[in-house]
Scaffold this active site. Structure first.
Site, PDB file in Angstrom:
ATOM      1  N   LYS A 205       0.849  -1.110   0.122  1.00  0.00           N
ATOM      2  CA  LYS A 205       0.082   0.098   0.142  1.00  0.00           C
ATOM      3  C   LYS A 205       0.931   1.133   0.000  1.00  0.00           C
ATOM      4  O   LYS A 205       1.402   1.679   0.926  1.00  0.00           O
ATOM      5  CB  LYS A 205      -1.045   0.005   1.189  1.00  0.00           C
ATOM      6  CG  LYS A 205      -2.204   0.896   0.956  1.00  0.00           C
ATOM      7  CD  LYS A 205      -2.603   1.637   2.156  1.00  0.00           C
ATOM      8  CE  LYS A 205      -1.758   2.950   2.723  1.00  0.00           C
ATOM      9  NZ  LYS A 205      -1.565   3.919   1.453  1.00  0.00           N
ATOM     10  N   GLU A 286       9.044   2.350  10.814  1.00  0.00           N
ATOM     11  CA  GLU A 286      10.254   3.428  10.721  1.00  0.00           C
ATOM     12  C   GLU A 286       9.641   4.829  10.920  1.00  0.00           C
ATOM     13  O   GLU A 286       8.687   4.884  10.024  1.00  0.00           O
ATOM     14  CB  GLU A 286      10.956   3.489   9.433  1.00  0.00           C
ATOM     15  CG  GLU A 286      11.668   2.210   9.038  1.00  0.00           C
ATOM     16  CD  GLU A 286      12.862   1.824   9.540  1.00  0.00           C
ATOM     17  OE1 GLU A 286      13.562   2.612  10.274  1.00  0.00           O
ATOM     18  OE2 GLU A 286      13.361   0.630   9.310  1.00  0.00           O
ATOM     19  N   CYS A 320      12.839  12.109   7.116  1.00  0.00           N
ATOM     20  CA  CYS A 320      12.799  12.104   8.604  1.00  0.00           C
ATOM     21  C   CYS A 320      14.307  12.502   9.154  1.00  0.00           C
ATOM     22  O   CYS A 320      14.279  12.715  10.280  1.00  0.00           O
ATOM     23  CB  CYS A 320      12.531  10.675   8.691  1.00  0.00           C
ATOM     24  SG  CYS A 320      13.567   9.361   7.871  1.00  0.00           S
ATOM     25  N   GLU A 416       7.603  17.415  14.868  1.00  0.00           N
ATOM     26  CA  GLU A 416       8.572  17.459  13.595  1.00  0.00           C
ATOM     27  C   GLU A 416       7.654  18.066  12.594  1.00  0.00           C
ATOM     28  O   GLU A 416       6.053  18.151  12.415  1.00  0.00           O
ATOM     29  CB  GLU A 416       8.182  16.047  13.184  1.00  0.00           C
ATOM     30  CG  GLU A 416       8.983  15.689  11.763  1.00  0.00           C
ATOM     31  CD  GLU A 416       8.719  13.986  11.272  1.00  0.00           C
ATOM     32  OE1 GLU A 416       7.477  13.619  11.511  1.00  0.00           O
ATOM     33  OE2 GLU A 416       9.736  13.725  10.807  1.00  0.00           O
TER      34      GLU A 416
END
Ligand SMILES: NC(=O)c1ccc[n+]([C@@H]2O[C@H](COP(=O)([O-])OP(=O)(O)OC[C@H]3O[C@@H](n4cnc5c(N)ncnc54)[C@H](O)[C@@H]3O)[C@@H](O)[C@H]2O)c1
Ligand SMILES: N[C@@H](CCC=O)C(=O)O
Length: 515
Positions: A205, A286, A320, A416
């Site tokens: 996906k 992750e 990231c 973030e």
């Protein structure tokens, strides 16, 4: 005999033939923009009425492709196909599976600039970033194929007289691979092939912003010899298809890369055992980062400034690993800050199709809105030094933005942002700098710019991140050289592109025989 692994070199675009080849890649992609793409379930192409529309984030009116959208029924069909295929795929020779990856890597290498050009269009990556994404996808295939050849016979264990013991690895089952849009080729391909080469079957996906590159990769794997049903391509809504498959009793493992919040949701849901489920699901997650570059007082300050700018603004800070916090010792703070501002003002923001562009758009309207909100927060929490402006009239463009004098506990320093925003804070000494660097809930990447050996050694011990870099930026891990993945809320401590990554996709079996 397989050649030793070496990472795929990056393309030098100052060489005219390379530049021309990339321009050809852009033309190739331009010619197939706007097409419809089906799901692939058990080898069958299935078109749905409902579509995910992939657009060019640099030009909202340009449709990259319309991709069929799976729902729960189609996800179930895909699960049954993958479950059936697992029965025989899990028994295939690891050498054969590795060869499919080698072949797929060769196909992608031949079409390298076409794939990178697709990343320019679909993800808004500038040439250099797109080229690195494609190189990393090739690396994952080359590296994991070799790792599988190393692991295929297991690891020797001791045996006593009259006894033979063997210890080897077997696949897990059906894996659900859920990938992000920011490395739409490398991470999507890496997580998929790691699961396949270890003998599992996969439901892929991809992120809804970048499904076309994933479809093209499925075609590559088919061309490389991957049999029907082993990989099933099912783009769809995370909430609908994602939740359904995470909860499914036949799902054996989930390989997720994405945000902290979605990662936590998956981890929690996967822990629940459903009727008919025979195992505890494994989750490889992750997740996000809030990554810091520490600048010591004894340091090459030009290197520091260059590293900060590259790590904060490469691919518009949508990594990231991106540097979103700088902790500089007070002795050098002003000098580093001023140089970073100077360099940032020189960056070219614009259409990523132009080779000279350093920074393209951010991925979509919701990312644009979120980043612009953080910029407003930043104006309250710190001093805006440069940038701060956005323009979403044609694409989603935001100027690279630097804030100074931000409190280490401020939102800008803790959350973030995933955009081109970096915040500076001052430390009184190196211990204080490390304390600030460690004060987020994440632990993904970090860097220290220092000439002081004692301080570097202290950071080696105390800077709690999965990928720590000395005297360079904090982005750009290379498969096989810098195994990648973080601590704490950055994920499940796994290391993509590392020597123990494939083990996460297998279970070890001991067989002991008496004679
Ligand atoms: N640690 C790493 O290696 C790494 C690498 C790349 C990106 N990231 C992180 O990814 C994030 C950016 O990517 P994103 O915006 O695509 O993240 P995201 O979490 O929004 O989406 C990631 C994937 O999860 C899917 N998803 C959404 N809801 C779901 C649900 N309920 N169940 C199952 N799947 C669901 C999405 O459709 C997408 O495919 C950032 O936080 C970034 O730090 C981490
Ligand atoms: N592996 C990449 C980051 C992946 C996440 O976005 C890097 O090292 O910069």
């Amino acid at each position: 005999m397989v050649q030793p692994y070496k990472h795929e070199p990056f393309t030098d675009f100052t060489v005219e033939t390379n530049k021309k080849a990339f321009e050809e890649g852009l033309k190739t992609v331009q010619a197939y923009l706007g097409q419809d793409y089906p799901l692939v379930i058990g080898g069958e192409r299935i078109m749905t009425e409902d579509k995910i529309v992939s657009i060019n984030p640099a030009n909202k009116t340009e449709v990259v492709g319309r991709v069929a959208k799976a729902n729960k029924d189609l996800a179930e069909k895909a699960m049954q196909a993958a479950d059936a295929a697992f029965k025989w795929w899990s028994k295939t020779k690891p050498e054969m599976r590795a060869d499919i990856l080698f072949r797929a890597a060769a196909i992608v290498r031949r079409r390298k600039h076409e794939f990178s050009a697709l990343l320019v269009k679909e993800a808004g990556k500038p040439w250099k970033e797109a080229d690195a994404d494609t190189a990393e996808a090739i690396d994952f295939m080359e590296y994991y194929a070799r790792q599988m050849l190393k692991l295929k016979d297991g690891i020797p264990v001791e045996s006593r007289p009259g006894e033979t013991n063997r210890f080897f690895y077997i696949p897990l089952g059906v894996g659900v691979v859920i990938s992000p849009w920011n490395f739409p080729f490398a991470i999507m391909a890496g997580t998929t092939v790691a699961a396949l080469v270890t003998g599992n079957t996969v439901l892929l996906k991809p992120a809804s912003a970048t499904p076309v590159v994933a479809y093209k990769f499925v075609e590559v794997l088919e061309e490389a010899g991957l049999p029907a049903g082993v990989l099933n391509y099912i783009p769809g809504s995370g909430a609908e298809v994602g939740d359904y498959l995470v909860d499914h009793p036949r799902t054996r493992f989930i390989s997720f890369t994405g945000s902290r919040d979605v990662g936590i949701r998956i981890y929690e849901r996967a822990a629940k055992v459903h009727p008919g489920q025979l195992w505890l699901k494994r989750v490889i997650a992750e997740m996000g980062g809030k990554d810091t570059i520490v600048v010591d007082k004894e340091a090459d300050l030009e290197l520091a400034a260059q590293s900060i700018v590259a790590s904060a603004f490469g691919f518009s800070g949508q990594k990231c690993s991106a540097c979103s916090r700088v902790v500089a010792l007070e002795d050098v703070y002003d000098q580093v800050l001023n140089r970073v501002v100077e360099l940032t003002k020189q960056l070219k923001v614009g259409n990523p199709e132009e080779q000279s562009t350093f920074m393209g758009p951010v991925i979509d309207q919701s990312a644009y809105n979120k980043i612009m909100e953080y910029i407003e927060i930043g104006k309250q929490e710190g001093k805006l030094m440069t940038g701060g402006e956005g323009d979403d009239s044609k694409g989603f463009f935001i100027q690279p933005t630097v804030f100074a004098d931000v409190d280490p506990k401020a939102r800008l320093m803790q959350e973030e942002i995933f955009g081109p925003v970096v915040a500076f804070t001052k430390a009184k000494d190196f211990d204080h700098a490390l304390e600030i660097a460690n004060n987020t809930e994440y632990g993904l990447t970090g860097a220290v710019i220092s000439k002081n050996r004692f301080n570097l050694e202290k950071a080696r011990e105390e800077f709690h991140v999965g990928n720590l870099y000395f005297n360079r930026g904090c982005t750009g891990a290379i498969v096989g050289y810098h195994p990648f993945g973080g601590f704490n809320m950055s994920g499940t401590d796994s290391k993509a592109g590392g020597p123990d990554y494939l083990l996460l996709h297998m279970q070890a079996k001991t067989v002991s025989e008496m004679f």
